[in-house]
Design a protein around this motif. Structure first.
Motif, PDB file in Angstrom:
ATOM      1  N   ALA A 195       0.839  -1.197   0.000  1.00 49.09           N
ATOM      2  CA  ALA A 195       0.000   0.000   0.000  1.00 49.09           C
ATOM      3  C   ALA A 195       0.876   1.250   0.000  1.00 49.09           C
ATOM      4  N   PHE A 196       0.361   2.306  -0.583  1.00 48.89           N
ATOM      5  CA  PHE A 196       1.107   3.560  -0.635  1.00 48.89           C
ATOM      6  C   PHE A 196       1.237   4.142   0.768  1.00 48.89           C
ATOM      7  N   TYR A 197       2.421   4.655   1.069  1.00 53.19           N
ATOM      8  CA  TYR A 197       2.652   5.275   2.371  1.00 53.19           C
ATOM      9  C   TYR A 197       3.013   6.748   2.176  1.00 53.19           C
ATOM     10  N   ASP A 198       2.320   7.603   2.910  1.00 57.67           N
ATOM     11  CA  ASP A 198       2.558   9.039   2.821  1.00 57.67           C
ATOM     12  C   ASP A 198       3.658   9.412   3.811  1.00 57.67           C
ATOM     13  N   PHE A 199       4.854   9.709   3.296  1.00 60.66           N
ATOM     14  CA  PHE A 199       5.990  10.018   4.159  1.00 60.66           C
ATOM     15  C   PHE A 199       5.888  11.395   4.797  1.00 60.66           C
ATOM     16  N   ARG A 200       4.884  12.165   4.419  1.00 58.51           N
ATOM     17  CA  ARG A 200       4.682  13.452   5.083  1.00 58.51           C
ATOM     18  C   ARG A 200       4.216  13.272   6.526  1.00 58.51           C
ATOM     19  N   LYS A 201       3.793  12.056   6.860  1.00 60.84           N
ATOM     20  CA  LYS A 201       3.405  11.784   8.247  1.00 60.84           C
ATOM     21  C   LYS A 201       4.606  11.751   9.180  1.00 60.84           C
ATOM     22  N   LEU A 202       5.809  11.527   8.624  1.00 54.60           N
ATOM     23  CA  LEU A 202       7.004  11.448   9.454  1.00 54.60           C
ATOM     24  C   LEU A 202       7.534  12.839   9.762  1.00 54.60           C
ATOM     25  N   SER A 203       8.043  12.998  10.948  1.00 52.77           N
ATOM     26  CA  SER A 203       8.587  14.295  11.344  1.00 52.77           C
ATOM     27  C   SER A 203       9.985  14.521  10.794  1.00 52.77           C
ATOM     28  N   ARG A 252       1.584 -12.822  -8.519  1.00 50.79           N
ATOM     29  CA  ARG A 252       2.977 -12.784  -8.086  1.00 50.79           C
ATOM     30  C   ARG A 252       3.798 -11.839  -8.959  1.00 50.79           C
ATOM     31  N   LYS A 253       3.568 -11.860 -10.257  1.00 46.20           N
ATOM     32  CA  LYS A 253       4.281 -10.947 -11.148  1.00 46.20           C
ATOM     33  C   LYS A 253       3.907  -9.492 -10.853  1.00 46.20           C
ATOM     34  N   VAL A 254       2.619  -9.246 -10.603  1.00 43.27           N
ATOM     35  CA  VAL A 254       2.176  -7.887 -10.277  1.00 43.27           C
ATOM     36  C   VAL A 254       2.804  -7.427  -8.970  1.00 43.27           C
ATOM     37  N   PHE A 255       2.815  -8.297  -7.970  1.00 45.42           N
ATOM     38  CA  PHE A 255       3.421  -7.948  -6.680  1.00 45.42           C
ATOM     39  C   PHE A 255       4.901  -7.621  -6.839  1.00 45.42           C
ATOM     40  N   TYR A 256       5.595  -8.410  -7.650  1.00 35.24           N
ATOM     41  CA  TYR A 256       7.030  -8.213  -7.828  1.00 35.24           C
ATOM     42  C   TYR A 256       7.321  -6.840  -8.444  1.00 35.24           C
ATOM     43  N   ALA A 257       6.558  -6.494  -9.477  1.00 30.63           N
ATOM     44  CA  ALA A 257       6.764  -5.192 -10.125  1.00 30.63           C
ATOM     45  C   ALA A 257       6.395  -4.041  -9.185  1.00 30.63           C
ATOM     46  N   LEU A 258       5.287  -4.202  -8.461  1.00 26.42           N
ATOM     47  CA  LEU A 258       4.855  -3.140  -7.556  1.00 26.42           C
ATOM     48  C   LEU A 258       5.802  -3.002  -6.368  1.00 26.42           C
ATOM     49  N   ALA A 259       6.414  -4.101  -5.939  1.00 27.26           N
ATOM     50  CA  ALA A 259       7.368  -4.040  -4.832  1.00 27.26           C
ATOM     51  C   ALA A 259       8.564  -3.169  -5.199  1.00 27.26           C
ATOM     52  N   HIS A 260       9.066  -3.308  -6.417  1.00 25.51           N
ATOM     53  CA  HIS A 260      10.184  -2.469  -6.849  1.00 25.51           C
ATOM     54  C   HIS A 260       9.791  -0.998  -6.846  1.00 25.51           C
ATOM     55  N   ARG A 261       8.576  -0.738  -7.248  1.00 26.88           N
ATOM     56  CA  ARG A 261       8.111   0.656  -7.265  1.00 26.88           C
ATOM     57  C   ARG A 261       8.044   1.221  -5.854  1.00 26.88           C
ATOM     58  N   ARG A 262       7.500   0.444  -4.912  1.00 21.62           N
ATOM     59  CA  ARG A 262       7.387   0.917  -3.534  1.00 21.62           C
ATOM     60  C   ARG A 262       8.766   1.101  -2.881  1.00 21.62           C
TER      61      ARG A 262
END
Length: 223
Positions: A57-65, A195-205
């Motif tokens: 899932a997408f994580y919004d890094f603006r939540k981090l201080s 599994r192929k979709v997860f692999y590609a999306l993992a690299h993106r994340r």
């Protein structure tokens, strides 16, 4: 030699008779067991797929201080992959900075590109071990289970119709037996696609996490 051959013939005929009796007597139960095992395997793969979606899932890094907030994160299966990669980079960079501050003369901080590559490989391996490998293993178990169900169905059909083979009955019986393999191959294809979709999306994340930590470092230096 003839005695040995007769012993082997007796043993082989005995095994065939036992298997024939079991399949004839418990064919329905055996087929049900095969379908239940397939359902359990596919269900477990779907659970792992859901966990993969959650980790991707997408994580919004603006939540981090700032970068400091990544130092003490505890990695768990619910943590977004982007956050894991950013946290690994931040903690690795902090480790080298602390080593240098201790006064070790020969301690040199590696370039950020080197640490990014290490963080990428760590995050990729973590995701594969936790999610992709279990999904792939479950997917690879589906075709053999389908073949077992098909073989049981075809053996029962041919035993039931031995000596009275009818072309229409034979075709219908074989088609029914092949349904198990058909279902298994559909499940296998679906899981492999995921599994192929997860692999590609993992690299993106992972790339998003490493880009975010670089931006956080710039923001911290500006403060």
């Amino acid at each position: 030699m003839p005695e040995q051959e007769s012993i082997f013939n007796v043993l082989s005929n005995g095994i065939i008779d036992v298997l024939t009796y079991l399949i004839n007597s418990y064919s329905g139960l055996l087929q049900l067991i095969v379908y239940m095992i397939m359902a359990c395997i596919f269900g477990f793969a779907l659970i792992k797929s859901f966990q993969s979606f959650r980790a991707l899932a997408f994580y919004d890094f603006r939540k981090l201080s700032g970068r400091q907030s990544l130092y003490n994160l505890n990695t768990d299966i619910k943590m977004p992959l982007a956050l894991i990669s950013a946290s690994f980079f931040a903690r690795t960079k902090l480790h080298y900075e602390q080593e240098q501050q201790r006064g070790t003369a020969d301690k040199v901080i590696p370039p950020d590109a080197f640490i990014r590559d290490a963080a990428f490989q760590f995050s990729e391996r973590y995701f594969e071990e936790k999610f992709l490998d279990p999904v792939g293993m479950m997917a690879n178990l589906m075709p053999p289970m389908g073949f077992i169900g098909t073989i049981i169905g075809m053996v029962v059909h041919f035993l039931a119709n031995s000596g009275t083979l009818n072309s229409e009955i034979t075709v219908a019986g074989i088609a029914t037996a092949l349904y198990t393999t058909f279902i298994a191959l559909i499940c296998f294809t679906f899981l492999e696609f995921l599994r192929k979709v997860f692999y590609a999306l993992a690299h993106r994340r992972i790339d998003e996490g490493l880009a975010a930590i670089a931006q956080l470092a710039v923001d911290d230096s500006d403060k």
